[in-house]
Enzyme design. Structure first.
Site, mmCIF file in Angstrom:
data_model
loop_
_atom_site.group_PDB
_atom_site.id
_atom_site.type_symbol
_atom_site.label_atom_id
_atom_site.label_comp_id
_atom_site.label_asym_id
_atom_site.label_seq_id
_atom_site.Cartn_x
_atom_site.Cartn_y
_atom_site.Cartn_z
ATOM 1 N N LYS A 152 0.852 -1.132 0.023
ATOM 2 C CA LYS A 152 0.089 -0.093 0.038
ATOM 3 C C LYS A 152 1.060 1.153 -0.159
ATOM 4 O O LYS A 152 1.339 1.642 1.006
ATOM 5 C CB LYS A 152 -0.802 -0.056 1.207
ATOM 6 C CG LYS A 152 -2.253 0.619 1.194
ATOM 7 C CD LYS A 152 -2.206 2.417 0.778
ATOM 8 C CE LYS A 152 -1.663 3.233 1.992
ATOM 9 N NZ LYS A 152 -1.423 4.557 1.469
ATOM 10 N N GLY A 155 -4.308 3.680 -2.313
ATOM 11 C CA GLY A 155 -5.596 3.980 -1.322
ATOM 12 C C GLY A 155 -4.844 4.801 -0.352
ATOM 13 O O GLY A 155 -3.844 5.055 -0.116
ATOM 14 N N GLY A 195 -4.164 5.971 3.619
ATOM 15 C CA GLY A 195 -3.785 5.452 4.892
ATOM 16 C C GLY A 195 -4.883 4.876 5.841
ATOM 17 O O GLY A 195 -4.967 3.713 6.184
ATOM 18 N N PRO A 196 -5.988 5.815 6.130
ATOM 19 C CA PRO A 196 -6.923 5.397 7.069
ATOM 20 C C PRO A 196 -7.952 4.378 6.373
ATOM 21 O O PRO A 196 -8.470 3.573 7.293
ATOM 22 C CB PRO A 196 -7.572 6.595 7.341
ATOM 23 C CG PRO A 196 -6.673 7.746 7.117
ATOM 24 C CD PRO A 196 -5.974 7.420 5.899
ATOM 25 N N GLY A 239 -4.870 1.379 4.166
ATOM 26 C CA GLY A 239 -3.761 1.159 4.911
ATOM 27 C C GLY A 239 -4.166 0.362 6.253
ATOM 28 O O GLY A 239 -3.562 -0.547 6.619
ATOM 29 N N CYS A 291 14.117 10.916 6.166
ATOM 30 C CA CYS A 291 14.047 10.664 7.648
ATOM 31 C C CYS A 291 15.419 10.955 8.506
ATOM 32 O O CYS A 291 15.289 11.251 9.640
ATOM 33 C CB CYS A 291 13.467 9.312 7.686
ATOM 34 S SG CYS A 291 14.346 8.036 6.706
ATOM 35 N N GLU A 311 10.541 17.011 13.572
ATOM 36 C CA GLU A 311 10.925 16.833 12.445
ATOM 37 C C GLU A 311 10.103 17.843 11.311
ATOM 38 O O GLU A 311 9.141 17.903 11.373
ATOM 39 C CB GLU A 311 10.586 15.440 12.029
ATOM 40 C CG GLU A 311 11.006 14.961 10.433
ATOM 41 C CD GLU A 311 10.591 13.544 10.326
ATOM 42 O OE1 GLU A 311 9.352 13.031 10.507
ATOM 43 O OE2 GLU A 311 11.394 12.478 10.033
HETATM 44 P P1 NAD Z 1 2.707 8.983 6.825
HETATM 45 O O1 NAD Z 1 2.920 8.369 8.115
HETATM 46 O O2 NAD Z 1 1.624 9.918 6.700
HETATM 47 O O3 NAD Z 1 2.220 7.784 5.943
HETATM 48 C C1 NAD Z 1 2.921 6.624 5.535
HETATM 49 C C2 NAD Z 1 2.460 5.579 5.064
HETATM 50 O O4 NAD Z 1 1.219 5.314 5.907
HETATM 51 C C3 NAD Z 1 1.465 6.079 3.652
HETATM 52 O O5 NAD Z 1 1.307 5.004 2.733
HETATM 53 C C4 NAD Z 1 0.013 6.206 4.268
HETATM 54 O O6 NAD Z 1 -0.936 6.109 3.495
HETATM 55 C C5 NAD Z 1 -0.147 5.180 5.379
HETATM 56 N N1 NAD Z 1 -1.029 5.611 6.628
HETATM 57 C C6 NAD Z 1 -1.393 6.756 6.978
HETATM 58 N N2 NAD Z 1 -2.377 6.589 8.183
HETATM 59 C C7 NAD Z 1 -2.331 5.055 8.081
HETATM 60 C C8 NAD Z 1 -3.008 4.337 8.824
HETATM 61 N N3 NAD Z 1 -3.986 4.915 9.827
HETATM 62 N N4 NAD Z 1 -3.149 2.918 9.081
HETATM 63 C C9 NAD Z 1 -2.250 2.519 7.972
HETATM 64 N N5 NAD Z 1 -1.417 3.336 7.011
HETATM 65 C C10 NAD Z 1 -1.650 4.528 7.235
HETATM 66 O O7 NAD Z 1 4.125 9.483 6.329
HETATM 67 P P2 NAD Z 1 4.664 10.117 4.988
HETATM 68 O O8 NAD Z 1 3.949 11.653 5.384
HETATM 69 O O9 NAD Z 1 4.044 9.688 3.928
HETATM 70 O O10 NAD Z 1 5.935 10.111 5.285
HETATM 71 C C11 NAD Z 1 6.909 10.977 5.892
HETATM 72 C C12 NAD Z 1 7.347 10.200 7.129
HETATM 73 O O11 NAD Z 1 7.912 9.026 6.897
HETATM 74 C C13 NAD Z 1 8.404 11.064 8.079
HETATM 75 O O12 NAD Z 1 7.969 11.285 9.476
HETATM 76 C C14 NAD Z 1 9.605 10.557 7.795
HETATM 77 O O13 NAD Z 1 10.703 10.727 8.658
HETATM 78 C C15 NAD Z 1 9.124 9.277 7.745
HETATM 79 N N6 NAD Z 1 10.316 8.239 7.372
HETATM 80 C C16 NAD Z 1 10.946 7.410 7.770
HETATM 81 C C17 NAD Z 1 11.858 6.434 7.205
HETATM 82 C C18 NAD Z 1 12.836 5.722 7.905
HETATM 83 O O14 NAD Z 1 13.372 4.589 7.256
HETATM 84 N N7 NAD Z 1 12.837 5.656 9.093
HETATM 85 C C19 NAD Z 1 11.972 6.940 5.807
HETATM 86 C C20 NAD Z 1 11.435 7.449 5.226
HETATM 87 C C21 NAD Z 1 10.054 8.449 5.672
#
Ligand code: NAD
Length: 470
Positions: free
Chosen positions: A170, A201, A203-204, A207, A279, A377
């Site tokens: 996803k 799709g 996240g909420p 996902g 990140c 962040e």
């Molecule tokens: P996000 O957490 O908003 O979304 C990430 C993914 O999770 C997306 O696919 C989203 O649709 C899904 N998602 C959102 N809500 C969900 C839920 N309730 N249940 C299941 N899935 C859900 O993050 P983003 O804005 O896409 O990415 C930026 C963030 O990612 C930053 O905080 C960054 O630091 C982090 N990041 C971490 C790493 C690492 O390796 N540690 C690498 C890249 C990015």
């Protein structure tokens, strides 16, 4: 841009269960470039069923054969690198040359590393009178962010395939076109039907349904700490394995005696790469009081080398941030830095261009450890420079956030830098500008996550043990 109007499930593009769509926007001009289906619980269920059905066959496929298919996938990614880079530029806004070299090049390098690992890894070990079998965990739910849309997918899919797991991906809402191209590549490589499935799709909805699905054995998530916490709770309640790659606020510690000009130039480059949407970006630079003003001037001058603009134009080194919401968020942090009394020495809140989600490369000096710009962040091209009196204070500041993902130390010699790095609470530290290593475990301490990606440690996340006693 080309987009599929279905989901890739069980080896074919199938019609989506619901009728809702997600618009994909080019952040350089705010125009809608395509739309993809917003997956429902029904789509997720069909994808998980396909992955479950394909699991026994794929898990029993000899590792050398799995390695060959991961190799074929790498070859397709390389053959289609221009198309992939174009798509990443269009939906993320990454400058085209960077998209090709780093986004696609990095993803191909990670895929390659798992070709070798799958072929050479020992999936069995002998301990006393036991043989320990390292078996695939099962069906993996891979949930990925938009910041490195191809790399983040590959960092999960390549080791999962190498381990003998099947998957449902996803991807992030902002970058589904790259994920669709990736699914095409998997298909073209000849990976058997059902082994890899894609549901686009939100996240909420999609996902959440995927993370909670009882047919999933491991949830591998990369994204924000806020969402990671929810996913950890969902997986924990169902006693599922979970890997969380979350946010960061990494420190770049410049110790006295280091090559200051090199440390500052490299540090600024690290923060500006991918418009700060990393990140592990080294967004807190720590410099000794005696060299502080010199470092601030060097950093203010260094950002001049990152002109922002149309990511398709050759001279552009800084693209827009990914969407309107991130744009507002990053500008909000810049406003907060000014309000809290930090000294703005480059960039700031003014829009550098009339259209698109651009943020000027920004540097703050006189940042104190408790300010929001030093703690939270930002995920944009914003660097905070903090002064310190002695090494103990530098260490306190470096370790003084809830995160622990990346980091860097610069010193007169490696020994001094390593001694400091040993005391840092973080998953990775670059010593005197050390380069990224595709085989080194990547992951967080503290609220930056649980689990590791890349190399043999990353492969191990997709395996579970079974001990046979003789
Ligand atoms: P996000 O957490 O908003 O979304 C990430 C993914 O999770 C997306 O696919 C989203 O649709 C899904 N998602 C959102 N809500 C969900 C839920 N309730 N249940 C299941 N899935 C859900 O993050 P983003 O804005 O896409 O990415 C930026 C963030 O990612 C930053 O905080 C960054 O630091 C982090 N990041 C971490 C790493 C690492 O390796 N540690 C690498 C890249 C990015």
């Amino acid at each position: 841009m080309k987009a599929h109007d279905g989901m890739y499930i069980d080896g074919a593009w199938r019609p989506a269960a619901g009728g809702e769509l997600i618009d994909v926007v080019n952040p350089a001009d705010g125009q809608v470039i395509a739309s993809v289906p917003a997956g429902t619980e029904g789509d997720v269920d069909a994808a998980v069923r396909a992955a479950r059905a394909a699991l026994p066959g794929w898990a029993a496929t000899p590792p050398a054969e799995r390695a060959a298919l991961v190799g074929a996938l790498r070859d397709v990614l390389v053959a289609r690198q221009d198309e992939l880079a174009d798509t990443i530029t269009a939906e993320l806004g990454a400058p085209l040359a960077f998209a090709k070299a780093v986004h696609v090049g990095g993803a191909a390098a990670v895929t390659s590393s798992f070709v070798e690992l799958a072929a050479s890894y020992s999936f069995e070990e002998r301990i006393g009178n036991s043989t320990v079998l390292l078996e695939p965990v099962g069906v993996v739910a891979a949930i990925t962010p938009w910041n490195y849309p191809l790399y983040q997918i590959v960092a999960k899919v390549a080791p999962a395939l190498a381990a003998g797991c099947t998957l449902v991906l996803k991807p992030a809402e902002d970058t589904p076109l790259t994920a669709q191209l990736f699914a095409e590549a998997v298909h073209e490589a000849g990976v058997p039907a059902g082994v890899f499935n894609l549901v686009t799709g939100t996240g909420p909805v999609a996902g959440q349904a995927l993370a909670a699905h009882e047919g999933v054995d491991l949830v591998s998530f990369t994204g924000s700490t806020a969402v990671g916490r929810k996913i950890g709770a969902t997986a924990g309640a169902a006693v599922k394995r979970v890997a969380l790659e979350l946010g960061g606020k990494s420190a770049n510690v410049v110790l006295p005696g280091a090559d200051l000009a090199k440390a500052v130039a490299t540090g600024v480059g690290h923060v500006m790469a991918n418009t700060g949407q990393r990140c592990n970006a080294l967004t807190r630079m720590l410099v000794h009081r005696d060299q502080y003003e010199e470092a601030v001037s060097l950093a203010a001058a260094a950002v001049e080398k990152y002109p922002s603009g149309d990511p398709r134009e050759e001279g552009t080194r800084l693209g827009p941030v990914v969407n309107a919401q991130q744009h507002e968020r990053v500008l909000g942090y810049i406003a907060r830095g000014i309000e809290e009394g930090a000294r703005l020495v480059a960039g700031g809140p003014e829009a550098p261009h009339a259209q698109g989600y651009f943020v000027a490369p920004t540097v703050f000096a006189d940042v104190t450890p408790e300010m929001a710009i030093a703690q939270e962040e930002i995920f944009g091209p914003v660097l905070s420079i903090l002064p310190y009196e002695d090494e103990e204070e530098a260490l306190r500041i470096a370790n003084g956030t809830v995160y622990g993902l990346g980091g860097a130390v610069w010193a007169a010699d490696e020994e001094t830098a390593v001694a400091f790095a040993r005391r840092m609470v973080t998953g990775q530290v670059d010593i005197n500008g050390g380069r990224y290593n595709v085989l080194a475990p990547f992951g967080g301490h503290k609220q930056s996550g649980v689990g590791r990606e890349l190399g043999s440690h990353g492969l191990a996340e997709y395996l579970q043990t079974k001990s046979l006693q003789f």
